[in-house]
Scaffold this motif. Structure first.
Motif, PDB file in Angstrom:
ATOM      1  N   GLU A   1      33.730  19.652  40.083  1.00 31.54           N
ATOM      2  CA  GLU A   1      32.621  20.525  38.805  1.00 31.54           C
ATOM      3  C   GLU A   1      31.835  21.372  38.891  1.00 31.54           C
ATOM      4  O   GLU A   1      31.784  22.558  38.155  1.00 31.54           O
ATOM      5  CB  GLU A   1      32.904  18.991  38.043  1.00 31.54           C
ATOM      6  N   ASN A   2      30.772  21.343  39.794  1.00 29.12           N
ATOM      7  CA  ASN A   2      29.671  21.977  39.424  1.00 29.12           C
ATOM      8  C   ASN A   2      29.864  23.463  40.496  1.00 29.12           C
ATOM      9  O   ASN A   2      29.647  24.712  39.995  1.00 29.12           O
ATOM     10  CB  ASN A   2      28.907  21.067  40.092  1.00 29.12           C
ATOM     11  N   ARG A   3      30.708  23.090  41.478  1.00 31.63           N
ATOM     12  CA  ARG A   3      31.430  24.446  41.975  1.00 31.63           C
ATOM     13  C   ARG A   3      32.621  25.338  41.018  1.00 31.63           C
ATOM     14  O   ARG A   3      31.402  26.511  41.659  1.00 31.63           O
ATOM     15  CB  ARG A   3      31.592  24.076  43.624  1.00 31.63           C
ATOM     16  N   LYS A   4      33.096  24.883  40.152  1.00 29.43           N
ATOM     17  CA  LYS A   4      33.802  25.520  39.743  1.00 29.43           C
ATOM     18  C   LYS A   4      33.124  26.592  38.574  1.00 29.43           C
ATOM     19  O   LYS A   4      33.372  27.331  38.298  1.00 29.43           O
ATOM     20  CB  LYS A   4      35.257  24.332  39.207  1.00 29.43           C
ATOM     21  N   ILE A   5      32.517  25.496  37.779  1.00 26.41           N
ATOM     22  CA  ILE A   5      31.591  26.339  37.104  1.00 26.41           C
ATOM     23  C   ILE A   5      30.664  27.380  36.937  1.00 26.41           C
ATOM     24  O   ILE A   5      31.077  28.442  36.358  1.00 26.41           O
ATOM     25  CB  ILE A   5      30.537  24.750  36.199  1.00 26.41           C
ATOM     26  N   VAL A   6      29.619  27.243  38.523  1.00 24.17           N
ATOM     27  CA  VAL A   6      29.039  28.183  38.646  1.00 24.17           C
ATOM     28  C   VAL A   6      30.253  29.344  39.622  1.00 24.17           C
ATOM     29  O   VAL A   6      30.214  30.792  38.860  1.00 24.17           O
ATOM     30  CB  VAL A   6      28.135  27.801  40.034  1.00 24.17           C
ATOM     31  N   GLY A   7      31.108  28.754  40.480  1.00 24.82           N
ATOM     32  CA  GLY A   7      32.584  30.315  40.358  1.00 24.82           C
ATOM     33  C   GLY A   7      32.724  30.915  39.761  1.00 24.82           C
ATOM     34  O   GLY A   7      32.750  31.609  39.454  1.00 24.82           O
ATOM     35  N   GLU A   8      33.110  30.022  38.223  1.00 21.96           N
ATOM     36  CA  GLU A   8      33.915  30.930  37.440  1.00 21.96           C
ATOM     37  C   GLU A   8      33.055  31.747  37.039  1.00 21.96           C
ATOM     38  O   GLU A   8      33.680  32.980  36.075  1.00 21.96           O
ATOM     39  CB  GLU A   8      34.674  30.029  36.310  1.00 21.96           C
ATOM     40  N   ALA A   9      31.311  31.206  36.454  1.00 26.14           N
ATOM     41  CA  ALA A   9      30.738  32.175  35.510  1.00 26.14           C
ATOM     42  C   ALA A   9      30.226  33.125  37.101  1.00 26.14           C
ATOM     43  O   ALA A   9      30.515  34.534  36.447  1.00 26.14           O
ATOM     44  CB  ALA A   9      29.297  31.248  36.068  1.00 26.14           C
ATOM     45  N   PHE A  10      30.236  33.036  38.038  1.00 25.09           N
ATOM     46  CA  PHE A  10      30.253  34.454  38.885  1.00 25.09           C
ATOM     47  C   PHE A  10      31.239  35.543  38.519  1.00 25.09           C
ATOM     48  O   PHE A  10      31.005  36.480  38.699  1.00 25.09           O
ATOM     49  CB  PHE A  10      29.635  34.053  40.390  1.00 25.09           C
ATOM     50  N   LYS A  11      32.583  34.817  38.688  1.00 25.24           N
ATOM     51  CA  LYS A  11      34.224  35.461  38.891  1.00 25.24           C
ATOM     52  C   LYS A  11      33.701  36.352  37.124  1.00 25.24           C
ATOM     53  O   LYS A  11      34.720  37.764  37.614  1.00 25.24           O
ATOM     54  CB  LYS A  11      34.917  34.796  38.234  1.00 25.24           C
ATOM     55  N   GLY A  12      33.289  35.957  36.636  1.00 20.01           N
ATOM     56  CA  GLY A  12      33.526  36.577  34.948  1.00 20.01           C
ATOM     57  C   GLY A  12      31.939  37.621  35.225  1.00 20.01           C
ATOM     58  O   GLY A  12      32.352  38.871  34.675  1.00 20.01           O
ATOM     59  N   TRP A  13      30.293  37.316  35.794  1.00 18.84           N
ATOM     60  CA  TRP A  13      29.605  38.176  35.671  1.00 18.84           C
ATOM     61  C   TRP A  13      30.104  39.036  36.542  1.00 18.84           C
ATOM     62  O   TRP A  13      30.472  40.437  36.056  1.00 18.84           O
ATOM     63  CB  TRP A  13      28.853  37.546  36.874  1.00 18.84           C
ATOM     64  N   GLU A  14      31.118  39.343  37.704  1.00 21.29           N
ATOM     65  CA  GLU A  14      31.955  39.923  38.691  1.00 21.29           C
ATOM     66  C   GLU A  14      32.827  41.145  38.061  1.00 21.29           C
ATOM     67  O   GLU A  14      32.623  42.628  38.203  1.00 21.29           O
ATOM     68  CB  GLU A  14      32.690  40.173  39.866  1.00 21.29           C
ATOM     69  N   ALA A  15      33.595  40.294  36.847  1.00 21.01           N
ATOM     70  CA  ALA A  15      34.295  41.485  35.843  1.00 21.01           C
ATOM     71  C   ALA A  15      33.673  41.688  34.515  1.00 21.01           C
ATOM     72  O   ALA A  15      34.510  42.258  33.777  1.00 21.01           O
ATOM     73  CB  ALA A  15      35.236  39.839  35.363  1.00 21.01           C
ATOM     74  N   GLY A  16      32.660  41.874  34.969  1.00 11.13           N
ATOM     75  CA  GLY A  16      31.850  41.885  33.417  1.00 11.13           C
ATOM     76  C   GLY A  16      32.216  41.305  31.982  1.00 11.13           C
ATOM     77  O   GLY A  16      32.003  41.403  31.257  1.00 11.13           O
ATOM     78  N   THR A  17      32.476  39.514  31.762  1.00 11.29           N
ATOM     79  CA  THR A  17      32.721  39.659  31.295  1.00 11.29           C
ATOM     80  C   THR A  17      31.925  37.753  30.487  1.00 11.29           C
ATOM     81  O   THR A  17      31.744  37.599  29.622  1.00 11.29           O
ATOM     82  CB  THR A  17      34.594  38.674  30.582  1.00 11.29           C
TER      83      THR A  17
END
Length: 168
Positions: free
Chosen positions: A38-54
């Motif tokens: 769950e922690n890895r997913k939360i952080v991974g999704e946040a970084f994907k969003g950062w990469e996408a600029g969202t």
């Protein structure tokens, strides 16, 4: 059966019973694995969003986060107490010197217990027109899906050199 033998057997059974109770009442490996994922997913999704600029990855931080930048550069290395302290002394001055935001390229996201480790490179264009690049390794300590502590590894000399520039 001798008295000594019976005592040894009873002690052994008591030890087994204690171990079984400890395992029964302690978090299971499955629960630990679930929390890690769950922690890895939360952080991974946040970084994907950062990469996408969202997504602003700093939204993951608790208001009272403790953020430590390792190294020896007196301008940037040290411990920042709270989200406001971190943002006002590092993120905002950094952003003022950039013409575009830092674009991360994530290499890996690992989780171990309540810690998530993110290895990424960041790149962006400065207000002066050149390219800023840095490699990062951040260790997040998580509590309830929120980042409470961070240890950040990066090229502090490159970061400090950017901050030393005139923001205009």
């Amino acid at each position: 059966m001798t008295k000594t033998y019976r005592l040894t057997v009873l002690r052994g059974l008591s030890l087994v019973a204690c171990l079984m109770l400890a395992l029964w009442f302690s978090p299971s490996a499955a629960e630990d694995s679930s929390m890690e994922e769950e922690n890895r997913k939360i952080v991974g999704e946040a970084f994907k969003g950062w990469e996408a600029g969202t997504v602003n990855v700093f939204d993951l931080l608790a208001d009272d986060v403790i953020w430590t930048i390792t190294g020896f550069d007196p301008m940037v290395s040290g411990t920042y107490h709270g989200k406001v302290d971190l943002l006002s002394r590092t993120v905002e001055p950094f952003s003022e010197r950039m013409s575009e935001g830092l674009s991360p390229t994530v290499h890996s996201v690992w989780a171990d217990g309540d810690e998530v480790i993110i290895h990424f490179d960041g790149e962006g264009r400065t207000a002066a027109g050149d390219v800023y690049r840095n490699s990062y390794l951040w260790i997040f300590k998580m509590d309830g899906g929120v980042v409470t502590e961070v240890i950040a590894f990066l090229d502090t000399a490159a970061f400090a050199a950017l901050l030393a520039r005139d923001p205009a």
